[in-house]
Motif scaffolding. Structure first.
Motif, PDB file in Angstrom:
ATOM      1  N   SER A   1       0.808  -1.219   0.000  1.00  0.00           N
ATOM      2  CA  SER A   1       0.000   0.000   0.000  1.00  0.00           C
ATOM      3  C   SER A   1       0.844   1.273   0.000  1.00  0.00           C
ATOM      4  O   SER A   1       0.686   2.127  -0.852  1.00  0.00           O
ATOM      5  CB  SER A   1      -0.945  -0.011   1.203  1.00  0.00           C
ATOM      6  OG  SER A   1      -0.191  -0.181   2.400  1.00  0.00           O
ATOM      7  N   LYS A   2       1.740   1.412   0.944  1.00  0.00           N
ATOM      8  CA  LYS A   2       2.598   2.594   0.977  1.00  0.00           C
ATOM      9  C   LYS A   2       3.815   2.267   1.825  1.00  0.00           C
ATOM     10  O   LYS A   2       3.748   2.228   3.047  1.00  0.00           O
ATOM     11  CB  LYS A   2       1.847   3.805   1.560  1.00  0.00           C
ATOM     12  CG  LYS A   2       2.618   5.112   1.392  1.00  0.00           C
ATOM     13  CD  LYS A   2       1.788   6.298   1.844  1.00  0.00           C
ATOM     14  CE  LYS A   2       2.555   7.598   1.604  1.00  0.00           C
ATOM     15  NZ  LYS A   2       1.785   8.773   2.045  1.00  0.00           N
ATOM     16  N   ARG A   3       4.925   2.043   1.190  1.00  0.00           N
ATOM     17  CA  ARG A   3       6.085   1.596   1.940  1.00  0.00           C
ATOM     18  C   ARG A   3       6.781   2.774   2.609  1.00  0.00           C
ATOM     19  O   ARG A   3       6.811   3.885   2.078  1.00  0.00           O
ATOM     20  CB  ARG A   3       7.064   0.850   1.034  1.00  0.00           C
ATOM     21  CG  ARG A   3       7.649   1.691  -0.094  1.00  0.00           C
ATOM     22  CD  ARG A   3       8.631   0.849  -0.884  1.00  0.00           C
ATOM     23  NE  ARG A   3       9.122   1.575  -2.033  1.00  0.00           N
ATOM     24  CZ  ARG A   3       9.977   1.065  -2.910  1.00  0.00           C
ATOM     25  NH1 ARG A   3      10.414  -0.170  -2.748  1.00  0.00           N
ATOM     26  NH2 ARG A   3      10.388   1.770  -3.941  1.00  0.00           N
ATOM     27  N   ARG A   4       7.335   2.514   3.751  1.00  0.00           N
ATOM     28  CA  ARG A   4       8.083   3.527   4.479  1.00  0.00           C
ATOM     29  C   ARG A   4       9.501   3.574   3.953  1.00  0.00           C
ATOM     30  O   ARG A   4      10.146   2.559   3.734  1.00  0.00           O
ATOM     31  CB  ARG A   4       8.080   3.198   5.971  1.00  0.00           C
ATOM     32  CG  ARG A   4       6.715   3.288   6.618  1.00  0.00           C
ATOM     33  CD  ARG A   4       6.828   2.989   8.103  1.00  0.00           C
ATOM     34  NE  ARG A   4       7.698   3.936   8.789  1.00  0.00           N
ATOM     35  CZ  ARG A   4       8.023   3.858  10.076  1.00  0.00           C
ATOM     36  NH1 ARG A   4       7.564   2.857  10.810  1.00  0.00           N
ATOM     37  NH2 ARG A   4       8.806   4.764  10.628  1.00  0.00           N
ATOM     38  N   ARG A   5       9.999   4.776   3.744  1.00  0.00           N
ATOM     39  CA  ARG A   5      11.365   4.948   3.274  1.00  0.00           C
ATOM     40  C   ARG A   5      12.313   4.765   4.460  1.00  0.00           C
ATOM     41  O   ARG A   5      12.077   5.263   5.551  1.00  0.00           O
ATOM     42  CB  ARG A   5      11.543   6.328   2.641  1.00  0.00           C
ATOM     43  CG  ARG A   5      10.702   6.470   1.375  1.00  0.00           C
ATOM     44  CD  ARG A   5      10.675   7.895   0.868  1.00  0.00           C
ATOM     45  NE  ARG A   5      12.012   8.357   0.507  1.00  0.00           N
ATOM     46  CZ  ARG A   5      12.627   8.042  -0.628  1.00  0.00           C
ATOM     47  NH1 ARG A   5      12.038   7.254  -1.498  1.00  0.00           N
ATOM     48  NH2 ARG A   5      13.825   8.512  -0.898  1.00  0.00           N
ATOM     49  N   SER A   6      13.370   4.029   4.229  1.00  0.00           N
ATOM     50  CA  SER A   6      14.270   3.656   5.304  1.00  0.00           C
ATOM     51  C   SER A   6      15.582   4.433   5.231  1.00  0.00           C
ATOM     52  O   SER A   6      16.105   4.696   4.143  1.00  0.00           O
ATOM     53  CB  SER A   6      14.571   2.150   5.214  1.00  0.00           C
ATOM     54  OG  SER A   6      15.578   1.779   6.132  1.00  0.00           O
ATOM     55  N   LYS A   7      16.112   4.786   6.400  1.00  0.00           N
ATOM     56  CA  LYS A   7      17.434   5.405   6.465  1.00  0.00           C
ATOM     57  C   LYS A   7      18.553   4.359   6.482  1.00  0.00           C
ATOM     58  O   LYS A   7      19.730   4.719   6.440  1.00  0.00           O
ATOM     59  CB  LYS A   7      17.535   6.298   7.702  1.00  0.00           C
ATOM     60  CG  LYS A   7      16.625   7.521   7.654  1.00  0.00           C
ATOM     61  CD  LYS A   7      16.804   8.378   8.898  1.00  0.00           C
ATOM     62  CE  LYS A   7      15.896   9.603   8.849  1.00  0.00           C
ATOM     63  NZ  LYS A   7      16.056  10.445  10.077  1.00  0.00           N
ATOM     64  N   THR A   8      18.163   3.100   6.536  1.00  0.00           N
ATOM     65  CA  THR A   8      19.153   2.029   6.465  1.00  0.00           C
ATOM     66  C   THR A   8      19.661   1.900   5.037  1.00  0.00           C
ATOM     67  O   THR A   8      18.879   1.937   4.085  1.00  0.00           O
ATOM     68  CB  THR A   8      18.551   0.690   6.909  1.00  0.00           C
ATOM     69  OG1 THR A   8      18.114   0.808   8.263  1.00  0.00           O
ATOM     70  CG2 THR A   8      19.559  -0.436   6.805  1.00  0.00           C
ATOM     71  N   ALA A   9      20.964   1.780   4.891  1.00  0.00           N
ATOM     72  CA  ALA A   9      21.571   1.594   3.571  1.00  0.00           C
ATOM     73  C   ALA A   9      22.512   0.403   3.628  1.00  0.00           C
ATOM     74  O   ALA A   9      23.196   0.179   4.625  1.00  0.00           O
ATOM     75  CB  ALA A   9      22.320   2.845   3.144  1.00  0.00           C
ATOM     76  N   TYR A  10      22.519  -0.346   2.536  1.00  0.00           N
ATOM     77  CA  TYR A  10      23.386  -1.523   2.425  1.00  0.00           C
ATOM     78  C   TYR A  10      24.480  -1.266   1.402  1.00  0.00           C
ATOM     79  O   TYR A  10      24.196  -0.817   0.285  1.00  0.00           O
ATOM     80  CB  TYR A  10      22.585  -2.741   1.974  1.00  0.00           C
ATOM     81  CG  TYR A  10      21.537  -3.185   2.965  1.00  0.00           C
ATOM     82  CD1 TYR A  10      21.885  -3.981   4.055  1.00  0.00           C
ATOM     83  CD2 TYR A  10      20.210  -2.824   2.806  1.00  0.00           C
ATOM     84  CE1 TYR A  10      20.929  -4.398   4.962  1.00  0.00           C
ATOM     85  CE2 TYR A  10      19.246  -3.230   3.712  1.00  0.00           C
ATOM     86  CZ  TYR A  10      19.611  -4.020   4.787  1.00  0.00           C
ATOM     87  OH  TYR A  10      18.662  -4.417   5.688  1.00  0.00           O
ATOM     88  N   GLN A  11      25.710  -1.546   1.792  1.00  0.00           N
ATOM     89  CA  GLN A  11      26.804  -1.581   0.832  1.00  0.00           C
ATOM     90  C   GLN A  11      26.975  -3.040   0.410  1.00  0.00           C
ATOM     91  O   GLN A  11      27.307  -3.895   1.226  1.00  0.00           O
ATOM     92  CB  GLN A  11      28.098  -1.046   1.430  1.00  0.00           C
ATOM     93  CG  GLN A  11      29.274  -1.060   0.447  1.00  0.00           C
ATOM     94  CD  GLN A  11      30.524  -0.455   1.040  1.00  0.00           C
ATOM     95  OE1 GLN A  11      30.531   0.710   1.453  1.00  0.00           O
ATOM     96  NE2 GLN A  11      31.598  -1.231   1.095  1.00  0.00           N
ATOM     97  N   LEU A  12      26.712  -3.298  -0.868  1.00  0.00           N
ATOM     98  CA  LEU A  12      26.734  -4.657  -1.393  1.00  0.00           C
ATOM     99  C   LEU A  12      27.840  -4.807  -2.428  1.00  0.00           C
ATOM    100  O   LEU A  12      28.068  -3.905  -3.236  1.00  0.00           O
ATOM    101  CB  LEU A  12      25.394  -5.000  -2.061  1.00  0.00           C
ATOM    102  CG  LEU A  12      24.125  -4.800  -1.231  1.00  0.00           C
ATOM    103  CD1 LEU A  12      22.898  -5.123  -2.072  1.00  0.00           C
ATOM    104  CD2 LEU A  12      24.155  -5.675   0.022  1.00  0.00           C
TER     105      LEU A  12
END
Length: 236
Positions: A39-50
């Motif tokens: 429906s409406k996803r929350r934007r995350s401050k988590t970031a992944y370095q892959l």
């Protein structure tokens, strides 16, 4: 790199690249099959370095990317495609061992022993939980390109990322439909001795590779700016 510097890097990249729908490269963007999104996803401050490494080739072909935790696995597929230099021409899946994440249409009957999950509905932060975690990204079930994806870092940024970024990489992506790892290695070996090739079929294959990748194709070259220009089309 600390979180503030990472955020600054993303802002700089966003300032450099301002793509529009008109600018989008024709033929390089394959939309996901229709599916009702969350429906409406929350934007995350988590970031992944892959780090994405193409298996079976030495010296290795790899890319290091930064992506937000709210990105879906389908969006990660698009990010890998653009960062690596693939053409989004084939099916894919992420393999976590007992679970596959991909687009279920057309391949679920072949993997009945594994749980199947829809890549369009699952955010990265649901499955990527710790640094050094590894999983497989498989692209093109014919050539069967296997990539090992490693979670190098998990960062908390001052604000959510709007776009992914390619931080670094090595070597060029193989051409599509070249026969997988062994086909590509045969192509490179033939290209290295093109002028002395006696086999007309091998000469034809080498010419085909240059038609696909350009006469100036260098298997050892990688341009991080070009990768980020492609990634700029993916808003997250």
């Amino acid at each position: 790199m600390n979180p503030d510097n990472l955020a600054k890097l993303i802002d700089e990249l966003s300032a450099m690249f301002h793509p529009t729908e008109r600018d989008r490269p024709h033929g390089r963007w394959v939309e996901a099959p229709k599916s009702a999104p969350p429906s409406k996803r929350r934007r995350s401050k988590t970031a992944y370095q892959l780090k994405i490494t193409l298996n079976g080739i030495r010296p290795p072909i790899w890319r290091r990317v930064l992506v937000p935790g709210h990105a879906t696995f389908h969006e990660l597929h698009l990010i890998i495609q653009e960062a690596m230099g693939w053409e989004q021409a084939h099916l894919y899946e992420f393999d976590f061992g007992s679970v596959l994440i991909g687009i279920p249409d057309g391949w679920d009957s072949f993997q009945l022993e594994k749980e199947l999950m829809d890549a369009r509905r699952i955010p990265l932060q649901q499955w990527l939980t710790e640094e050094k975690q590894k999983f497989l990204y498989i692209y093109d079930f014919g050539d069967y390109w296997r990539h090992t994806v490693t979670v190098e870092k998990i960062e908390t940024l001052p604000k959510p990322l709007e776009r992914a970024a390619c931080l670094k990489g090595k070597r060029a992506c193989p051409p599509e439909d070249c026969g997988g790892v062994y086909g590509y290695l045969e192509l490179l070996e033939a290209a290295a001795q093109k002028d002395s090739l006696a086999d007309p079929e091998l000469r034809e294959l080498v010419d085909w590779m240059y038609d696909m990748k350009g006469e100036d194709f260098d298997p050892d070259a990688f341009d991080v700016e070009e990768a980020n220009e492609r990634l700029a089309y993916i808003r997250l």
